[in-house]
Design an enzyme around this catalytic site. Structure first.
Site, PDB file in Angstrom:
ATOM      1  N   CYS A  23       1.302  -9.552   0.343  1.00  0.00           N
ATOM      2  CA  CYS A  23       0.294  -9.685   1.398  1.00  0.00           C
ATOM      3  C   CYS A  23      -1.109  -9.497   0.827  1.00  0.00           C
ATOM      4  O   CYS A  23      -1.547  -8.363   0.600  1.00  0.00           O
ATOM      5  CB  CYS A  23       0.575  -8.667   2.505  1.00  0.00           C
ATOM      6  SG  CYS A  23      -0.646  -8.725   3.830  1.00  0.00           S
TER       7      CYS A  23
ATOM      8  N   CYS B 231      -3.518  -7.549   3.082  1.00  0.00           N
ATOM      9  CA  CYS B 231      -3.283  -6.094   3.114  1.00  0.00           C
ATOM     10  C   CYS B 231      -3.758  -5.436   1.814  1.00  0.00           C
ATOM     11  O   CYS B 231      -4.355  -4.367   1.835  1.00  0.00           O
ATOM     12  CB  CYS B 231      -1.806  -5.776   3.296  1.00  0.00           C
ATOM     13  SG  CYS B 231      -0.932  -6.869   4.407  1.00  0.00           S
ATOM     14  N   ASP B 232      -3.474  -6.056   0.678  1.00  0.00           N
ATOM     15  CA  ASP B 232      -3.625  -5.359  -0.602  1.00  0.00           C
ATOM     16  C   ASP B 232      -4.710  -5.929  -1.524  1.00  0.00           C
ATOM     17  O   ASP B 232      -4.997  -5.333  -2.570  1.00  0.00           O
ATOM     18  CB  ASP B 232      -2.287  -5.390  -1.375  1.00  0.00           C
ATOM     19  CG  ASP B 232      -1.179  -4.718  -0.579  1.00  0.00           C
ATOM     20  OD1 ASP B 232      -1.488  -3.759   0.157  1.00  0.00           O
ATOM     21  OD2 ASP B 232      -0.018  -5.145  -0.683  1.00  0.00           O
TER      22      ASP B 232
END
Ligand code: FAD
Ligand code: NAP
Length: 320
Positions: free
Chosen positions: A133, A136-137
């Protein structure tokens, strides 16, 4: 005994939320169950540029708008990891880790999850450099070099997103052509921070025990092995359906997807399936919402049929 809903929607991604909107607007009692955050895969998407009405919108923002729309006519939402659905005499029992719910119709909208490569280092460096992701990261890799594995829409689009954070994004693909949509490809080829390694078999995510330091691949043409330095590895090699909880219903095909007719009906009366879990070719937000609308209406028609049959039998319809 628990409340008998007209419809339970399993999964609150774009498909499930649209089904809930249509069913609740038709005055049915509706419960949406989700084991994650409503919005589904849209929560892992940066910019959505192919949803009508918005030139570009962040995935989580679109998810919030769909949730607001889905609940405005009374659809309820509850957290729950669905592990089982049973159909006894037309009443469906939906079991989660913690509760049991009942409904006359069920709409399966559990979507799909990312596939894993199954190579050494993928699991052991999970959360320490390996990610599925970018939204997200990605921020963990500001001004660092990252590798993206895959050649589909997700790999290339999320790779483009990463060029806004990382110093360099290298896409490693197993063929010499991308699967991604042409417009996404054109942007990627024009982006100076993005480069491609073709015909490469990824062998291992390498690191220094604590964190990822690179990705080792084999050139499928020359056989040569090379390690690309990288602090982060983003893996986008496709998706698989989340249908384990429905196997026993006999509604899955050999690959685990759920075939339906054009009304979104599965083999089991009163059980419908929509969105990415369906056996189909185009998995998009637009297709999920279209199918959600149809399933909401199909559930309404199914319940009407039940009520008509009950009245013909001279019995009183089941109390809600
Ligand atoms: P999902 O969005 O997968 O939602 C399913 C929901 O079901 C999830 O919330 C999940 O938690 C829940 N669930 C699963 N199993 C259970 C269970 N057992 N019990 C309870 N709940 C459960 N499409 C586009 O049109 N445009 C894009 O720009 C785009 N970008 C994308 C970027 C990425 C990185 C990815 C991965 C996908 C992208 N897609 C895009 C595809 C799009 O997100 C999907 O087609 C769409 O989200 C499918 O919707 P859905 O409702 O079928 O399922
Ligand atoms: P996908 O379209 O299935 O692409 C998967 C990619 O990974 C392919 O390039 C495939 O290679 C490669 N791959 C598969 N297995 C591999 C392996 N073992 N080793 C190395 N590479 C491997 O999956 P996706 O990109 O995640 O997209 C999923 C769905 O969401 C699609 O329907 C897509 O259209 C949709 N989506 C849409 C958007 C958008 O509309 N903007 C954005 C993201 C996703 P090959 O090409 O050789 O098969």
């Amino acid at each position: 005994m628990s409340k008998l809903y007209d419809v339970i929607v399993i999964g609150a991604g774009p498909g499930g939320m649209t089904a809930a909107l249509y069913a609740s607007r038709a005055n049915l009692s509706v419960l949406m169950l989700d084991r994650g955050i409503y919005g589904g895969q849209m929560n892992n998407t940066a910019a959505v540029e192919n949803y009508p009405g918005f030139s570009s919108i962040l995935g989580p923002e679109l998810g919030q708008k769909m949730y607001d729309g889905a609940t405005q006519f009374g659809a309820e939402y509850a957290y729950g990891n669905v592990t089982d659905v049973q159909d006894e005499g037309g009443v469906k029992t939906v079991t989660t880790d913690e509760d049991t719910y009942r409904a006359l119709a069920v709409i399966i909208a559990t979507g799909a999850e990312h596939r894993k490569l199954g190579i050494p280092g993928e699991e052991s460096y999970g959360g320490r450099g390996v990610s599925y992701c970018a939204v997200c990261d990605g921020a963990f890799f500001k001004n660092r070099e990252v590798v993206v594995i895959g050649g589909g829409d997700s790999a290339v689009e999320e790779g483009l997103y990463l060029t806004g954070l990382a110093s360099k994004v290298t896409v490693i693909h197993r063929r010499d052509q991308l699967r991604a949509q042409k417009i996404i490809q054109q942007r990627a080829f024009a982006n100076e921070k993005m480069s491609f390694i073709w015909n490469a078999q990824v062998e291992e995510v390498v690191g220094d025990d604590n964190k990822v330091t690179g990705v080792r691949y084999r050139d499928k043409v020359t056989g040569e092995e090379t390690t690309v330095p990288a602090a982060g590895v983003f893996i986008y090699v496709g998706i698989k359906p989340l249908t384990d909880s429905f196997k026993h219903l006999g509604v899955l095909d050999d690959a685990g997807w759920i075939p339906t007719d054009e009304l979104m009906a599965t083999k089991v009366p009163g059980i419908f399936a929509i969105g990415d879990v369906r056996a189909k070719t185009l998995r998009q937000i637009t297709t999920a919402v279209g199918e959600g609308g149809q399933a909401g209406q199909s559930a309404f028609n199914y319940l009407q049929g039940l009520q008509d049959a009950t009245l013909q039998d001279g019995a009183v319809p089941a109390a809600q």
